[in-house]
Design a protein around this motif. Structure first.
Motif, PDB file in Angstrom:
ATOM      1  N   VAL A 300     -35.186  15.178 -42.449  1.00  0.00           N
ATOM      2  CA  VAL A 300     -33.850  15.522 -42.933  1.00  0.00           C
ATOM      3  C   VAL A 300     -33.065  16.106 -41.764  1.00  0.00           C
ATOM      4  CG1 VAL A 300     -32.546  16.916 -44.566  1.00  0.00           C
ATOM      5  CG2 VAL A 300     -34.757  15.934 -45.243  1.00  0.00           C
ATOM      6  N   ALA A 301     -31.862  15.625 -41.561  1.00  0.00           N
ATOM      7  CA  ALA A 301     -31.067  16.021 -40.398  1.00  0.00           C
ATOM      8  C   ALA A 301     -30.921  17.538 -40.327  1.00  0.00           C
ATOM      9  CB  ALA A 301     -29.693  15.361 -40.452  1.00  0.00           C
ATOM     10  N   GLY A 302     -31.237  18.092 -39.152  1.00  0.00           N
ATOM     11  CA  GLY A 302     -31.103  19.520 -38.918  1.00  0.00           C
ATOM     12  C   GLY A 302     -32.214  20.362 -39.501  1.00  0.00           C
ATOM     13  N   GLN A 303     -33.240  19.728 -40.091  1.00  0.00           N
ATOM     14  CA  GLN A 303     -34.350  20.464 -40.680  1.00  0.00           C
ATOM     15  C   GLN A 303     -35.672  19.876 -40.186  1.00  0.00           C
ATOM     16  OE1 GLN A 303     -34.044  21.210 -44.943  1.00  0.00           O
ATOM     17  NE2 GLN A 303     -31.885  20.620 -44.921  1.00  0.00           N
ATOM     18  N   GLN A 304     -36.775  20.532 -40.574  1.00  0.00           N
ATOM     19  CA  GLN A 304     -38.097  20.058 -40.186  1.00  0.00           C
ATOM     20  C   GLN A 304     -38.791  19.256 -41.280  1.00  0.00           C
ATOM     21  OE1 GLN A 304     -39.341  20.321 -37.035  1.00  0.00           O
ATOM     22  NE2 GLN A 304     -37.304  21.149 -36.620  1.00  0.00           N
ATOM     23  N   TYR A 305     -38.148  19.150 -42.454  1.00  0.00           N
ATOM     24  CA  TYR A 305     -38.776  18.431 -43.555  1.00  0.00           C
ATOM     25  C   TYR A 305     -38.797  16.936 -43.265  1.00  0.00           C
ATOM     26  CZ  TYR A 305     -38.239  22.769 -46.179  1.00  0.00           C
ATOM     27  OH  TYR A 305     -38.315  24.078 -46.588  1.00  0.00           O
ATOM     28  N   LEU A 306     -39.968  16.310 -43.471  1.00  0.00           N
ATOM     29  CA  LEU A 306     -40.084  14.873 -43.266  1.00  0.00           C
ATOM     30  C   LEU A 306     -39.317  14.129 -44.354  1.00  0.00           C
ATOM     31  CD1 LEU A 306     -43.863  14.581 -42.314  1.00  0.00           C
ATOM     32  CD2 LEU A 306     -41.890  14.467 -40.787  1.00  0.00           C
ATOM     33  N   ALA A 307     -38.738  12.984 -43.972  1.00  0.00           N
ATOM     34  CA  ALA A 307     -37.970  12.157 -44.910  1.00  0.00           C
ATOM     35  C   ALA A 307     -38.630  10.795 -45.087  1.00  0.00           C
ATOM     36  CB  ALA A 307     -36.527  12.010 -44.412  1.00  0.00           C
ATOM     37  N   GLY A 308     -39.934  10.736 -44.867  1.00  0.00           N
ATOM     38  CA  GLY A 308     -40.666   9.485 -45.002  1.00  0.00           C
ATOM     39  C   GLY A 308     -41.367   9.138 -43.698  1.00  0.00           C
ATOM     40  N   ALA A 309     -42.120   8.071 -43.729  1.00  0.00           N
ATOM     41  CA  ALA A 309     -42.815   7.594 -42.533  1.00  0.00           C
ATOM     42  C   ALA A 309     -41.979   6.507 -41.868  1.00  0.00           C
ATOM     43  CB  ALA A 309     -44.195   7.047 -42.903  1.00  0.00           C
ATOM     44  N   ALA A 310     -41.891   6.558 -40.572  1.00  0.00           N
ATOM     45  CA  ALA A 310     -41.007   5.641 -39.855  1.00  0.00           C
ATOM     46  C   ALA A 310     -41.724   4.867 -38.760  1.00  0.00           C
ATOM     47  CB  ALA A 310     -39.813   6.395 -39.272  1.00  0.00           C
ATOM     48  N   VAL A 311     -43.046   4.791 -38.843  1.00  0.00           N
ATOM     49  CA  VAL A 311     -43.788   3.885 -37.967  1.00  0.00           C
ATOM     50  C   VAL A 311     -44.682   3.018 -38.845  1.00  0.00           C
ATOM     51  CG1 VAL A 311     -43.726   5.428 -35.971  1.00  0.00           C
ATOM     52  CG2 VAL A 311     -45.662   5.545 -37.548  1.00  0.00           C
TER      53      VAL A 311
END
Length: 385
Positions: A300-311
């Motif tokens: 999530v932009a500006g945060q450390q929370y993951l927003a899914g896997a991107a590889v």
């Protein structure tokens, strides 16, 4: 018409020795072990098998569009994932049926998609409504297990088998699981706040998998007992694991793999549509503004929370040795043979197998050396359509 003949050479990920495979008209003609002089960083492996993938390269399995499905599958096959199990996530009953129907339309009209899609995975809506365990799934559409809804999915998707993720703490979950398994559905446990007794009851009903174990759980858990320990300790459950380096740290990943034993865990990507896209800021239907960094971390932009896997799964194979100290052979086995056996049990056989004379070709040739965080895909060989 002249035969289509191709010879490929590399090191076997199973033995480490050079191997030469000759393919004629999409069928393995010969396999010469120990033959040739392959470079030390060029490898041959079965095509990868991803049992949990939401999209890739800007294309999404959850848009309800057949073209999106075919283009995502094509991009993934080009990256060595020759068995793609599209994952449809939580939505309204109508939305989910539309998404499943789009996958089936793509399978029916596009032969390469049909060759690459052996099953479907439905992740939701029978998940925990609790924050943290629910992840990014829309709480407005989380609902209890419903056997009639499951049967409707089967009617849409037949003859492809279904893998379904469920939170086992729902009232009546063990009975639902028994009915689903009797219908030929593979049940996986995930996005849950279940206690060990509820997990045991689900296993008694026939649940056989854990969905991205260590994720889809509350941030804070009792030291013991908890739902992660209970699933690690259960030999009946084969665990899917994300090896992008962000969803699980290396120590946790190694401990989980060792706890589950030689064939008790497998790699998934859980990749979303932004996987394979350039780094940058994006707006997504789930998560809003997100940031994809050069290493493949999506948050999530500006945060450390993951927003899914991107590889994708190929990157997971490349990263597992560096994260855990385990071998490339182990990483490839977790992305081929183990998920291939799961598909075979679900009546979708022939995936993730080593090349053998007379079999349809299913082979990926890639460059990798210790320390690499991705595979350089050189060739992907699948049967001619």
């Amino acid at each position: 018409m002249p035969a289509d003949v191709m010879t490929v050479q590399g090191r076997s990920t199973r033995t480490g020795a050079p191997m030469t495979v000759m393919v004629k008209d999409g069928t393995v003609e010969s396999v010469d072990h120990g033959a040739g002089d392959a470079a030390p960083d060029i490898w041959l492996a079965p095509g990868f098998v991803d049992l949990q993938v939401n999209g890739y390269g800007g294309f999404d399995f959850n848009r309800g569009e057949a073209e999106q499905v075919s283009r995502a599958v094509s991009a993934l096959v080009g990256r060595g994932t020759t068995a793609v199990v599209p994952t449809v996530i939580t939505g309204s009953a109508g939305e989910m049926q539309d998404r499943l129907a789009a996958v089936i339309r793509a399978v029916r009209i596009d032969p390469p998609t049909a060759a690459a899609v052996p099953a479907l995975h439905i992740e939701g809506p029978f998940l925990s409504p609790v924050d943290g365990a629910r992840g990014a799934h829309d709480i407005d559409h989380i609902r209890p297990p419903d056997i009639d809804e499951l049967i409707a999915w089967q009617r849409i998707c037949a003859p492809l088998p279904l893998l379904v993720t469920i939170a086992p703490e729902w009232p009546g979950a063990p009975d639902f699981i028994r009915q689903a398994v009797a219908l030929g559905v593979t049940i996986s446990l995930g996005h849950s706040v279940a206690d060990p007794g509820q997990i045991a009851a689900a296993i008694g009903g026939g649940a056989s998998l854990s969905t991205h174990l260590g994720n889809g759980a509350p941030l804070m858990l009792p030291r013991h007992p908890n739902l992660i320990w209970a699933q690690l300790a259960a030999p009946e459950l084969t665990a899917g694991l994300i090896a992008d380096g962000f969803h699980l740290d290396g120590d946790t990943l190694r401990a989980m793999i060792r706890a589950k034993g030689r064939s008790g865990s497998f790699l998934v990507s859980d990749a979303v549509a932004l996987a394979g896209q350039p780094p940058g800021l994006y707006r997504t239907p789930v998560g809003g503004e997100v940031e994809l960094d050069p290493e493949g971390r999506l948050r999530v932009a500006g945060q450390q929370y993951l927003a899914g896997a991107a590889v994708d799964l190929a990157a997971g194979v490349a990263r597992l040795p560096g994260l855990t100290g385990l071998s490339l052979r182990r990483a490839v086995t977790m992305a081929t043979a183990v998920p291939g056996r799961i598909l075979a049990l679900a009546a979708a056989a022939g995936r993730g197998r080593q090349p053998k004379i007379g079999r349809p070709v299913d082979l990926v040739r890639f460059r990798w050396a210790p320390g690499d965080t991705d595979l350089q895909i050189l060739d992907v060989l699948v049967p001619v359509s």
